[in-house]
Write an enzyme that holds these catalytic residues in place. Sequence first.
Site, PDB file in Angstrom:
ATOM      1  N   LYS A   9      35.666  37.566  42.146  1.00 53.70           N
ATOM      2  CA  LYS A   9      34.667  38.348  41.406  1.00 53.70           C
ATOM      3  C   LYS A   9      34.183  37.756  40.141  1.00 53.70           C
ATOM      4  CE  LYS A   9      36.595  42.546  42.837  1.00 53.70           C
ATOM      5  NZ  LYS A   9      37.191  44.185  42.656  1.00 53.70           N
ATOM      6  N   TYR A  49      30.400  48.697  48.088  1.00 52.40           N
ATOM      7  CA  TYR A  49      31.221  49.923  47.530  1.00 52.40           C
ATOM      8  C   TYR A  49      30.970  51.196  47.740  1.00 52.40           C
ATOM      9  CZ  TYR A  49      34.239  46.166  45.134  1.00 52.40           C
ATOM     10  OH  TYR A  49      34.990  45.250  44.833  1.00 52.40           O
ATOM     11  N   ARG A  85      46.063  40.278  51.230  1.00 54.63           N
ATOM     12  CA  ARG A  85      45.958  41.686  50.712  1.00 54.63           C
ATOM     13  C   ARG A  85      47.374  41.604  49.707  1.00 54.63           C
ATOM     14  NH1 ARG A  85      42.151  45.327  49.354  1.00 54.63           N
ATOM     15  NH2 ARG A  85      43.635  47.159  49.216  1.00 54.63           N
ATOM     16  N   ASN A 112      39.235  43.212  37.940  1.00 60.73           N
ATOM     17  CA  ASN A 112      40.308  42.442  38.533  1.00 60.73           C
ATOM     18  C   ASN A 112      40.351  41.298  39.474  1.00 60.73           C
ATOM     19  OD1 ASN A 112      39.019  43.954  40.722  1.00 60.73           O
ATOM     20  ND2 ASN A 112      40.553  45.182  41.015  1.00 60.73           N
ATOM     21  N   HIS A 115      38.613  40.313  45.339  1.00 59.74           N
ATOM     22  CA  HIS A 115      38.417  41.417  46.318  1.00 59.74           C
ATOM     23  C   HIS A 115      38.923  40.830  47.756  1.00 59.74           C
ATOM     24  CE1 HIS A 115      36.833  44.236  49.443  1.00 59.74           C
ATOM     25  NE2 HIS A 115      36.531  43.145  50.019  1.00 59.74           N
ATOM     26  N   GLU A 126      32.129  43.161  56.530  1.00 56.65           N
ATOM     27  CA  GLU A 126      32.143  42.472  55.221  1.00 56.65           C
ATOM     28  C   GLU A 126      31.645  41.005  55.664  1.00 56.65           C
ATOM     29  OE1 GLU A 126      35.560  43.250  52.994  1.00 56.65           O
ATOM     30  OE2 GLU A 126      35.131  45.339  52.577  1.00 56.65           O
TER      31      GLU A 126
HETATM   32  P1  IDP Z   1      40.482  47.125  46.027  1.00 61.05           P
HETATM   33  O1  IDP Z   1      39.736  46.368  45.350  1.00 61.05           O
HETATM   34  O2  IDP Z   1      42.055  46.884  45.625  1.00 61.05           O
HETATM   35  O3  IDP Z   1      40.367  47.110  47.757  1.00 61.05           O
HETATM   36  P2  IDP Z   1      39.355  49.869  45.740  1.00 61.05           P
HETATM   37  O4  IDP Z   1      40.033  51.067  45.688  1.00 61.05           O
HETATM   38  O5  IDP Z   1      38.256  49.525  46.985  1.00 61.05           O
HETATM   39  O6  IDP Z   1      40.379  48.847  45.848  1.00 61.05           O
HETATM   40  O7  IDP Z   1      38.286  49.546  44.394  1.00 61.05           O
HETATM   41  C1  IDP Z   1      37.159  48.825  44.588  1.00 61.05           C
HETATM   42  C2  IDP Z   1      37.090  48.056  43.066  1.00 61.05           C
HETATM   43  O8  IDP Z   1      36.633  49.088  42.149  1.00 61.05           O
HETATM   44  C3  IDP Z   1      38.504  47.663  42.381  1.00 61.05           C
HETATM   45  O9  IDP Z   1      38.988  46.434  42.752  1.00 61.05           O
HETATM   46  C4  IDP Z   1      38.114  47.733  40.981  1.00 61.05           C
HETATM   47  O10 IDP Z   1      37.374  46.810  40.642  1.00 61.05           O
HETATM   48  C5  IDP Z   1      37.365  49.103  40.900  1.00 61.05           C
HETATM   49  N1  IDP Z   1      38.339  50.319  40.551  1.00 61.05           N
HETATM   50  C6  IDP Z   1      38.864  51.031  41.608  1.00 61.05           C
HETATM   51  N2  IDP Z   1      39.419  51.971  41.036  1.00 61.05           N
HETATM   52  C7  IDP Z   1      39.097  52.016  39.707  1.00 61.05           C
HETATM   53  C8  IDP Z   1      39.474  52.747  38.576  1.00 61.05           C
HETATM   54  O11 IDP Z   1      40.221  53.746  38.760  1.00 61.05           O
HETATM   55  N3  IDP Z   1      38.740  52.584  37.421  1.00 61.05           N
HETATM   56  C9  IDP Z   1      38.016  51.402  37.405  1.00 61.05           C
HETATM   57  N4  IDP Z   1      37.670  50.542  38.377  1.00 61.05           N
HETATM   58  C10 IDP Z   1      38.232  50.886  39.556  1.00 61.05           C
END
Ligand code: IDP
Length: 144
Positions: A9, A49, A85, A112, A115, A126
Site C-alpha cells: 500500500k 473495498y 495472509r 497497515n 493487502h 483481484e
Molecule cells: P484486510 O486488509 O486484513 O483484508 P479488511 O477488513 O478487508 O481487512 O479491511 C480492508 C482495509 O480497511 C484494512 O486493511 C485497513 O486498511 C482498513 N480498515 C479495516 N478496518 C478498519 C477500521 O476499523 N478502522 C480503520 N481502517 C480499517
Amino acid sequence: MERTLVIIKPDGVRRHLIGRIIQRFEEKGFAIAEMKFATMTEKLAKEHYQHLSNRSFFDDLIDYMTSGPVVYLVLTGEDVIDLVRKMVGATKAADAVPGTIRGDFALPGTENIIHASDSRDAANTEITRFFPPFDTKKVEDAKK
Ligand code: IDP
C-alpha cells in the site's frame, strides 16, 4: 499452482519497505508471477473495498489507497493464499503479532502497509481487476 494478489500500500512504498516485503516472500519460496508499480484509481479502490462502503472509515480508506503509488504482485506457490495472509498478519495493529509484516511495521489506524487476498475467489477477482487480460479486440478496433 495457487495464485494470490498482494498490494504494498502507499504507506509501505513511502516508508521504503518494498524491498524488505518482497524479500520475505522470496525467502519463503514463493514465485513472483506478475509485478507492477502504479497509483490506484479511485474507481478501482472503491471496487476493491466495496465490502466496506458502509463503514465510517471508507472515505479515508479510499483517500489513503489513492494517495500514492502501490506495488501490485501476483505470487504463486502451494497454499500461497493462506500462507501469505499469515505472513501479512491481522488487520488491526493491536492484534498483528511480531514476525508478521503488519506486526513488525504497522501502527494502529487505517494505514497497515499491505493487502493480500483472503480466499481463492477473492484472489481470482483481484488478479483480474489489477492485471486485466490484454484485450486484442480493443487494439484491433483502435486501428480501424
Ligand atoms: P484486510 O486488509 O486484513 O483484508 P479488511 O477488513 O478487508 O481487512 O479491511 C480492508 C482495509 O480497511 C484494512 O486493511 C485497513 O486498511 C482498513 N480498515 C479495516 N478496518 C478498519 C477500521 O476499523 N478502522 C480503520 N481502517 C480499517
